[in-house]
Enzyme design. Structure first.
Site, PDB file in Angstrom:
ATOM      1  N   THR A  95      -7.724 -21.450   3.060  1.00 59.92           N
ATOM      2  CA  THR A  95      -6.664 -22.426   3.348  1.00 59.92           C
ATOM      3  C   THR A  95      -7.190 -23.786   2.904  1.00 59.92           C
ATOM      4  O   THR A  95      -8.167 -24.299   3.463  1.00 59.92           O
ATOM      5  CB  THR A  95      -6.324 -22.462   4.848  1.00 59.92           C
ATOM      6  OG1 THR A  95      -6.000 -21.145   5.275  1.00 59.92           O
ATOM      7  CG2 THR A  95      -5.157 -23.396   5.103  1.00 59.92           C
ATOM      8  N   LYS A 170       1.435 -22.049   3.376  1.00 59.23           N
ATOM      9  CA  LYS A 170       0.459 -21.898   4.468  1.00 59.23           C
ATOM     10  C   LYS A 170       0.523 -23.107   5.411  1.00 59.23           C
ATOM     11  O   LYS A 170       0.376 -22.972   6.628  1.00 59.23           O
ATOM     12  CB  LYS A 170      -0.943 -21.719   3.879  1.00 59.23           C
ATOM     13  CG  LYS A 170      -2.075 -21.676   4.897  1.00 59.23           C
ATOM     14  CD  LYS A 170      -2.053 -20.460   5.815  1.00 59.23           C
ATOM     15  CE  LYS A 170      -3.187 -20.553   6.847  1.00 59.23           C
ATOM     16  NZ  LYS A 170      -3.235 -19.414   7.760  1.00 59.23           N
ATOM     17  N   LYS A 238      -8.849 -28.754  10.332  1.00 56.25           N
ATOM     18  CA  LYS A 238      -8.779 -28.999   8.875  1.00 56.25           C
ATOM     19  C   LYS A 238      -7.355 -28.775   8.369  1.00 56.25           C
ATOM     20  O   LYS A 238      -6.798 -29.593   7.642  1.00 56.25           O
ATOM     21  CB  LYS A 238      -9.786 -28.068   8.186  1.00 56.25           C
ATOM     22  CG  LYS A 238      -9.714 -27.951   6.679  1.00 56.25           C
ATOM     23  CD  LYS A 238      -9.221 -26.615   6.141  1.00 56.25           C
ATOM     24  CE  LYS A 238      -9.757 -25.361   6.700  1.00 56.25           C
ATOM     25  NZ  LYS A 238      -9.130 -24.127   6.229  1.00 56.25           N
TER      26      LYS A 238
HETATM   27  P1  NAP Z   1     -15.893 -18.283   8.130  1.00 55.38           P
HETATM   28  O1  NAP Z   1     -16.217 -17.136   9.011  1.00 55.38           O
HETATM   29  O2  NAP Z   1     -16.578 -19.583   8.343  1.00 55.38           O
HETATM   30  O3  NAP Z   1     -16.095 -17.800   6.617  1.00 55.38           O
HETATM   31  C1  NAP Z   1     -16.257 -18.662   5.544  1.00 55.38           C
HETATM   32  C2  NAP Z   1     -17.400 -18.114   4.750  1.00 55.38           C
HETATM   33  O4  NAP Z   1     -17.499 -18.855   3.530  1.00 55.38           O
HETATM   34  C3  NAP Z   1     -18.738 -18.267   5.488  1.00 55.38           C
HETATM   35  O5  NAP Z   1     -19.419 -17.030   5.481  1.00 55.38           O
HETATM   36  C4  NAP Z   1     -19.461 -19.323   4.667  1.00 55.38           C
HETATM   37  O6  NAP Z   1     -20.839 -19.149   4.607  1.00 55.38           O
HETATM   38  C5  NAP Z   1     -18.861 -19.108   3.299  1.00 55.38           C
HETATM   39  N1  NAP Z   1     -19.011 -20.318   2.485  1.00 55.38           N
HETATM   40  C6  NAP Z   1     -18.638 -21.581   2.787  1.00 55.38           C
HETATM   41  N2  NAP Z   1     -18.964 -22.399   1.784  1.00 55.38           N
HETATM   42  C7  NAP Z   1     -19.544 -21.633   0.848  1.00 55.38           C
HETATM   43  C8  NAP Z   1     -20.114 -21.914  -0.400  1.00 55.38           C
HETATM   44  N3  NAP Z   1     -20.129 -23.162  -0.879  1.00 55.38           N
HETATM   45  N4  NAP Z   1     -20.631 -20.892  -1.106  1.00 55.38           N
HETATM   46  C9  NAP Z   1     -20.619 -19.638  -0.613  1.00 55.38           C
HETATM   47  N5  NAP Z   1     -20.114 -19.307   0.567  1.00 55.38           N
HETATM   48  C10 NAP Z   1     -19.574 -20.305   1.292  1.00 55.38           C
HETATM   49  O7  NAP Z   1     -14.320 -18.587   8.192  1.00 55.38           O
HETATM   50  P2  NAP Z   1     -13.089 -17.554   8.168  1.00 55.38           P
HETATM   51  O8  NAP Z   1     -12.543 -17.453   9.541  1.00 55.38           O
HETATM   52  O9  NAP Z   1     -13.447 -16.361   7.418  1.00 55.38           O
HETATM   53  O10 NAP Z   1     -12.030 -18.436   7.358  1.00 55.38           O
HETATM   54  C11 NAP Z   1     -12.108 -18.606   5.953  1.00 55.38           C
HETATM   55  C12 NAP Z   1     -10.893 -19.407   5.482  1.00 55.38           C
HETATM   56  O11 NAP Z   1      -9.694 -18.697   5.829  1.00 55.38           O
HETATM   57  C13 NAP Z   1     -10.769 -20.796   6.116  1.00 55.38           C
HETATM   58  O12 NAP Z   1     -10.243 -21.702   5.177  1.00 55.38           O
HETATM   59  C14 NAP Z   1      -9.770 -20.567   7.241  1.00 55.38           C
HETATM   60  O13 NAP Z   1      -9.065 -21.745   7.560  1.00 55.38           O
HETATM   61  C15 NAP Z   1      -8.866 -19.516   6.626  1.00 55.38           C
HETATM   62  N6  NAP Z   1      -8.178 -18.615   7.564  1.00 55.38           N
HETATM   63  C16 NAP Z   1      -8.823 -18.092   8.649  1.00 55.38           C
HETATM   64  C17 NAP Z   1      -8.138 -17.242   9.505  1.00 55.38           C
HETATM   65  C18 NAP Z   1      -8.813 -16.648  10.730  1.00 55.38           C
HETATM   66  O14 NAP Z   1      -8.089 -16.206  11.643  1.00 55.38           O
HETATM   67  N7  NAP Z   1     -10.124 -16.603  10.817  1.00 55.38           N
HETATM   68  C19 NAP Z   1      -6.810 -16.907   9.258  1.00 55.38           C
HETATM   69  C20 NAP Z   1      -6.195 -17.413   8.120  1.00 55.38           C
HETATM   70  C21 NAP Z   1      -6.884 -18.269   7.286  1.00 55.38           C
HETATM   71  P3  NAP Z   1     -21.845 -19.646   5.764  1.00 55.38           P
HETATM   72  O15 NAP Z   1     -22.051 -18.438   6.578  1.00 55.38           O
HETATM   73  O16 NAP Z   1     -23.059 -20.106   5.074  1.00 55.38           O
HETATM   74  O17 NAP Z   1     -21.151 -20.744   6.522  1.00 55.38           O
END
Ligand code: NAP
Length: 285
Positions: A95, A170, A238
């Protein structure tokens, strides 16, 4: 088709698992390497940078955290565009900002590549169960080519128009969620203050006009004092900031969404609870 995947957190890891279960070969990279260990044990191949993922893939998906992460993963020194060949495709499912999606698409087009923005809704449960809603922006031919892959990880996929329109859809979703999250929080506070049984209230509201996804999925977690993410509060803040900035640019004053943003600022910036799930909003009251 060889699939690259960058970002194997809460959402990404589950989505990769579903693609592998459907028989696809995956090349993965995550900033914190151990978050790919489980996937590698199941047959995914680790690559040491986004550029290396791109070199080995026909299509690269990204599911990272914030717009600055997206910017780095695509345009950094060892980013995707440093490794991607002509004719290949990138799909950002993070997102993120509509204008960043447009910038990625413009770069891709100028270099003979294809790009889509494809953020999702449906939470950690939707990612695990492959029931995500996917909102897509970008070239329609690329969308059609990617549809079979979207259908593996989601159950409702819609194309909205040019690059950035997936992110706009979104944002519409997140404006709605601002209302359901604040609503469920204050509904629970009221229920408890009135001495009602919250389980009974939940069961009743679920079959009436107040039913909604956030209430059904997050109230049971709150009732068990479970504030693990789910959906990180810092990510929701965010999203609210992006939505309000886009609304402002359109001349809209979204007062209720602005109030939700202020509440999540208290949770994340003041109370330091950004690593809790969005259901932790109740902890600021
Ligand atoms: P998350 O668990 O923090 O996953 C993000 C992953 O991306 C982490 O493992 C992070 O690594 C990795 N990352 C960040 N920057 C990076 C980089 N520069 N290079 C390589 N890897 C990188 O978050 P999430 O819940 O999966 O959400 C991901 C996205 O989807 C967000 O934008 C969120 O707003 C969106 N989203 C989430 C949900 C939900 O319910 N969770 C639903 C819809 C949309 P590190 O482990 O090193 O931090």
């Amino acid at each position: 088709m060889k699939i690259g995947w960058i970002g194997t957190g809460v959402m990404g890891a589950a989505m990769v698992q579903n693609l592998m279960a459907a028989g696809h070969q995956l090349v993965v990279y995550n900033r914190t390497k151990r978050k790919t260990d489980n996937l590698v044990a199941q047959g995914a191949v680790w690559a040491a940078s986004p550029a290396e993922v791109a070199q080995q893939s026909d299509v690269v998906f990204t599911m990272v955290g914030f717009p600055k992460d997206v910017e780095g993963v695509y345009f950094g020194e060892t980013g995707i565009f440093a490794g991607l060949a002509k004719g290949k495709t990138v799909v950002d499912m993070t997102t993120s900002q509509p204008k960043l999606a447009a910038k990625i698409a413009a770069y891709a087009t100028a270099h003979g590549m294809h790009a889509l923005d494809a953020p999702v809704s449906g939470g950690d449960i939707g990612a695990k169960n492959a029931t995500l809603t996917i909102m897509v922006g970008g070239d329609v031919t690329t969308y059609q080519a990617m549809l079979p892959l979207f259908n593996v990880i989601g159950h409702k996929v819609n194309h909205f128009g040019a690059a950035g329109t997936g992110q706009h859809a979104k944002m519409a979703n997140q404006i709605m969620i601002a209302g359901t999250m604040t609503g469920l929080t204050e509904m629970l506070l009221y229920t408890k203050a009135a001495g009602l049984d919250p389980q009974k209230v939940l069961a009743t509201l679920s079959s009436g006009g107040a039913d909604n996804w956030s209430m059904e999925n997050y109230v049971p977690r709150i009732l068990k004092d479970d504030y693990t993410p789910g959906f990180f509060a810092r990510h929701f803040l965010k999203d609210l900031r992006i939505a309000l900035s886009e609304a402002d640019a359109m001349g809209l004053d979204l007062v209720a969404t602005a109030q939700a943003k202020r509440l999540y600022e208290v949770m994340v910036d003041v109370k330091g609870l950004g690593d809790q799930g969005t259901q932790g909003l109740i902890n600021i009251y």
